[in-house]
Design an enzyme around this catalytic site. Structure first.
Site, PDB file in Angstrom:
ATOM      1  CG  LEU A  75      -2.019  -1.014   1.339  1.00  0.00           C
ATOM      2  CD1 LEU A  75      -2.742  -0.870   2.678  1.00  0.00           C
ATOM      3  CD2 LEU A  75      -3.003  -0.868   0.183  1.00  0.00           C
ATOM      4  CG  ASP A  76       0.296   4.483  -2.766  1.00  0.00           C
ATOM      5  OD1 ASP A  76       1.059   3.674  -3.314  1.00  0.00           O
ATOM      6  OD2 ASP A  76      -0.561   5.148  -3.372  1.00  0.00           O
ATOM      7  NE  ARG A  77       4.755   9.140   3.224  1.00  0.00           N
ATOM      8  CZ  ARG A  77       5.328  10.349   3.219  1.00  0.00           C
ATOM      9  NH1 ARG A  77       6.630  10.457   3.442  1.00  0.00           N
ATOM     10  NH2 ARG A  77       4.633  11.435   2.964  1.00  0.00           N
TER      11      ARG A  77
END
Length: 229
Positions: A75-77
């Site tokens: 998942l994106d940061r």
């Protein structure tokens, strides 16, 4: 279905915020001999970045408890929510194949800028990295890869809309760029939002549900974590 007439659409360039990962305790949703499922907080990298200052990440925290844990997806940061890790090589291969063949189902919740005119729809716009402005992505009909997102309004006001997003593909920043292309950027997005849409404490995007087949038994499983916003 949205199709943009322009061939390549660049994205606004925003500053990437300094890395200051939250120190929340590990939120384990499920564990067995083959997999562990956790609820990732916003602001924490899934995997380490380049440099010691980017070493703290979700997989390192998971491996501190489950040393054998292996990466399956990311998942994106700034996105929070459900992530699954494999605990055996067989589980990693099996789950990775499920993601590759798109037999998994991921459901997200987001708060986006403005009131959406329609109640449901599909965004079908190809995406590719915006090389001069990495890590930003952009819509490009000439070189982009297929990217499809279904969306449905959950509730709305005159200023914002809460939507459920179901990606049919797994491109980098897909949901963020697709909502931007609709004219409804995700609130608090440090990369794509500007002005009033940026004035939020975090990216308002959360992976609420992940459906997979168990890598050993084949049984269908569903894991959920309620959005914290």
């Amino acid at each position: 279905m949205l199709r943009n007439a322009q061939r390549c659409i660049a994205k606004p360039m925003s500053q990437i915020t300094p890395y200051d990962p939250p120190q929340d305790p590990l939120d384990i949703l499920h564990e067995d001999a083959h997999i562990v499922v956790v609820n990732k907080p916003s602001g924490l990298l899934s995997v380490p970045g380049r440099g010691e200052h980017l070493a703290d990440c979700l997989i390192s925290r998971v491996q501190a408890v489950f040393p054998e844990a292996l990466l399956v997806h990311r998942l994106d940061r700034d996105t929070s929510g459900v992530m699954v890790f494999a605990l055996t090589a067989h589980a990693q291969r099996t789950l990775s194949m499920q993601f590759e063949k798109r037999t998994t189902k991921k459901t997200y919740v987001a708060r986006v800028f403005g009131k959406m005119a329609e109640k449901t729809g599909t965004v079908d716009l190809p995406l590719i990295v915006d090389w001069p402005n990495r890590p930003l992505q952009k819509v490009c009909h000439e070189t982009g890869k297929v990217a499809i997102t279904d969306w449905r309004v959950l509730k709305q006001t005159d200023d914002e809309t809460r939507v459920r997003l179901t990606p049919k593909t797994g491109r980098s920043h897909q949901l963020r760029v697709h909502m931007l292309a609709l004219g409804h950027v995700i609130l608090g997005d440090p990369l794509y939002a500007t002005g009033a849409a940026l004035a939020y404490p975090r990216l308002m995007l959360h992976s609420e549900e992940l459906r997979i087949s168990h890598p050993e038994s084949g049984k269908g499983l569903s894991f959920r974590a309620k959005a914290p916003f």
